[in-house]
Design a protein around this motif. Structure first.
Motif, PDB file in Angstrom:
ATOM      1  N   ASN A  67     -12.158  -5.861  27.798  1.00 17.98           N
ATOM      2  CA  ASN A  67     -13.212  -6.783  27.430  1.00 17.98           C
ATOM      3  C   ASN A  67     -13.631  -7.521  28.695  1.00 17.98           C
ATOM      4  O   ASN A  67     -12.800  -7.927  29.487  1.00 17.98           O
ATOM      5  CB  ASN A  67     -12.658  -7.752  26.381  1.00 17.98           C
ATOM      6  CG  ASN A  67     -13.689  -8.706  25.861  1.00 17.98           C
ATOM      7  OD1 ASN A  67     -14.528  -9.204  26.592  1.00 17.98           O
ATOM      8  ND2 ASN A  67     -13.612  -8.968  24.570  1.00 17.98           N
ATOM      9  N   SER A  68     -14.911  -7.716  28.916  1.00 13.54           N
ATOM     10  CA  SER A  68     -15.382  -8.370  30.128  1.00 13.54           C
ATOM     11  C   SER A  68     -14.823  -9.781  30.269  1.00 13.54           C
ATOM     12  O   SER A  68     -14.640 -10.278  31.376  1.00 13.54           O
ATOM     13  CB  SER A  68     -16.913  -8.410  30.174  1.00 13.54           C
ATOM     14  OG  SER A  68     -17.402  -9.149  29.078  1.00 13.54           O
ATOM     15  N   ALA A  69     -14.503 -10.431  29.153  1.00 16.40           N
ATOM     16  CA  ALA A  69     -13.932 -11.772  29.222  1.00 16.40           C
ATOM     17  C   ALA A  69     -12.540 -11.748  29.816  1.00 16.40           C
ATOM     18  O   ALA A  69     -12.095 -12.722  30.403  1.00 16.40           O
ATOM     19  CB  ALA A  69     -13.894 -12.410  27.835  1.00 16.40           C
ATOM     20  N   ALA A  95     -13.662 -18.247  30.612  1.00 16.18           N
ATOM     21  CA  ALA A  95     -14.381 -17.214  29.864  1.00 16.18           C
ATOM     22  C   ALA A  95     -13.480 -16.619  28.798  1.00 16.18           C
ATOM     23  O   ALA A  95     -13.912 -16.354  27.678  1.00 16.18           O
ATOM     24  CB  ALA A  95     -14.887 -16.130  30.806  1.00 16.18           C
ATOM     25  N   VAL A  96     -12.216 -16.406  29.127  1.00 15.92           N
ATOM     26  CA  VAL A  96     -11.269 -15.868  28.152  1.00 15.92           C
ATOM     27  C   VAL A  96     -11.108 -16.849  27.005  1.00 15.92           C
ATOM     28  O   VAL A  96     -11.177 -16.478  25.841  1.00 15.92           O
ATOM     29  CB  VAL A  96      -9.902 -15.568  28.806  1.00 15.92           C
ATOM     30  CG1 VAL A  96      -8.865 -15.227  27.757  1.00 15.92           C
ATOM     31  CG2 VAL A  96     -10.025 -14.440  29.811  1.00 15.92           C
ATOM     32  N   LEU A 110     -13.065 -16.417  17.763  1.00 15.70           N
ATOM     33  CA  LEU A 110     -12.508 -15.389  16.884  1.00 15.70           C
ATOM     34  C   LEU A 110     -11.888 -15.972  15.624  1.00 15.70           C
ATOM     35  O   LEU A 110     -11.275 -17.036  15.650  1.00 15.70           O
ATOM     36  CB  LEU A 110     -11.428 -14.588  17.622  1.00 15.70           C
ATOM     37  CG  LEU A 110     -11.873 -13.788  18.836  1.00 15.70           C
ATOM     38  CD1 LEU A 110     -10.676 -13.117  19.496  1.00 15.70           C
ATOM     39  CD2 LEU A 110     -12.929 -12.766  18.455  1.00 15.70           C
ATOM     40  N   ALA A 146     -13.112 -19.267  25.995  1.00 13.81           N
ATOM     41  CA  ALA A 146     -14.345 -19.413  25.224  1.00 13.81           C
ATOM     42  C   ALA A 146     -14.507 -18.219  24.292  1.00 13.81           C
ATOM     43  O   ALA A 146     -14.860 -18.373  23.129  1.00 13.81           O
ATOM     44  CB  ALA A 146     -15.537 -19.539  26.154  1.00 13.81           C
ATOM     45  N   ASP A 147     -14.221 -17.043  24.772  1.00  8.05           N
ATOM     46  CA  ASP A 147     -14.362 -15.842  23.960  1.00  8.05           C
ATOM     47  C   ASP A 147     -13.354 -15.857  22.811  1.00  8.05           C
ATOM     48  O   ASP A 147     -13.707 -15.560  21.685  1.00  8.05           O
ATOM     49  CB  ASP A 147     -14.157 -14.613  24.850  1.00  8.05           C
ATOM     50  CG  ASP A 147     -14.367 -13.319  24.104  1.00  8.05           C
ATOM     51  OD1 ASP A 147     -13.496 -12.448  24.204  1.00  8.05           O
ATOM     52  OD2 ASP A 147     -15.396 -13.179  23.422  1.00  8.05           O
ATOM     53  N   VAL A 148     -12.123 -16.217  23.070  1.00  4.46           N
ATOM     54  CA  VAL A 148     -11.076 -16.233  22.051  1.00  4.46           C
ATOM     55  C   VAL A 148     -11.317 -17.331  21.026  1.00  4.46           C
ATOM     56  O   VAL A 148     -11.051 -17.147  19.841  1.00  4.46           O
ATOM     57  CB  VAL A 148      -9.683 -16.383  22.717  1.00  4.46           C
ATOM     58  CG1 VAL A 148      -8.611 -16.651  21.693  1.00  4.46           C
ATOM     59  CG2 VAL A 148      -9.350 -15.134  23.513  1.00  4.46           C
ATOM     60  N   ARG A 205      -4.783 -12.005  28.151  1.00  7.60           N
ATOM     61  CA  ARG A 205      -5.590 -11.920  26.930  1.00  7.60           C
ATOM     62  C   ARG A 205      -4.687 -12.041  25.705  1.00  7.60           C
ATOM     63  O   ARG A 205      -5.007 -12.739  24.746  1.00  7.60           O
ATOM     64  CB  ARG A 205      -6.357 -10.587  26.915  1.00  7.60           C
ATOM     65  CG  ARG A 205      -7.201 -10.372  25.693  1.00  7.60           C
ATOM     66  CD  ARG A 205      -8.415 -11.258  25.694  1.00  7.60           C
ATOM     67  NE  ARG A 205      -9.261 -10.969  24.536  1.00  7.60           N
ATOM     68  CZ  ARG A 205     -10.361 -11.617  24.267  1.00  7.60           C
ATOM     69  NH1 ARG A 205     -10.775 -12.588  25.053  1.00  7.60           N
ATOM     70  NH2 ARG A 205     -11.064 -11.322  23.208  1.00  7.60           N
TER      71      ARG A 205
END
Length: 110
Positions: free
Chosen positions: A4-6, A13-14, A21, A16-18, A53
């Motif tokens: 995943n690009s994050a 970024a990781v 979810l 924010a993406d998580v 991640r």
């Protein structure tokens, strides 16, 4: 499977993406991450990114579980919203944690 690009970006970024979810999404992705790490064969940098991640996903799952526990506790104590309260009729209600031994004699009662 491509990372995943994050995962390859900054820690923010990781996170924010998580944080976006659901519990199920985070859990399912965590299972995939663990499987990839257990299989091995990834380069060191990719393995480290997967580990990070996985840590973020595990933390997100724990946030959901902690929130669910707080909601259950609030419902049991009556601090929840109307309709959230657990009643005596509910198996998990206030009598559900009664630790007194049951009277096993016929016709006996608690």
């Amino acid at each position: 499977m491509r990372l995943n690009s994050a995962v390859t970006g900054s820690d923010n970024a990781v996170s924010a993406d998580v944080s976006a979810l659901s519990y199920e999404q985070a859990r399912d992705e965590l299972v995939q991450v663990v499987a990839r790490l257990e299989t091995g064969g990834e380069p060191l940098e990719a393995s480290l990114a997967l580990w990070e991640r996985g840590e973020a996903l595990a933390a997100r799952c724990q946030e959901w579980l902690d929130g669910a526990r707080a909601r259950l506790d609030a419902a049991r104590t009556g601090d929840g919203a109307p309709g959230d309260r657990v009643t005596d009729d509910d198996p998990a209600g206030p009598r559900g944690d009664d630790t007194r031994p049951a009277d096993d004699t016929p016709g006996g009662d608690r």
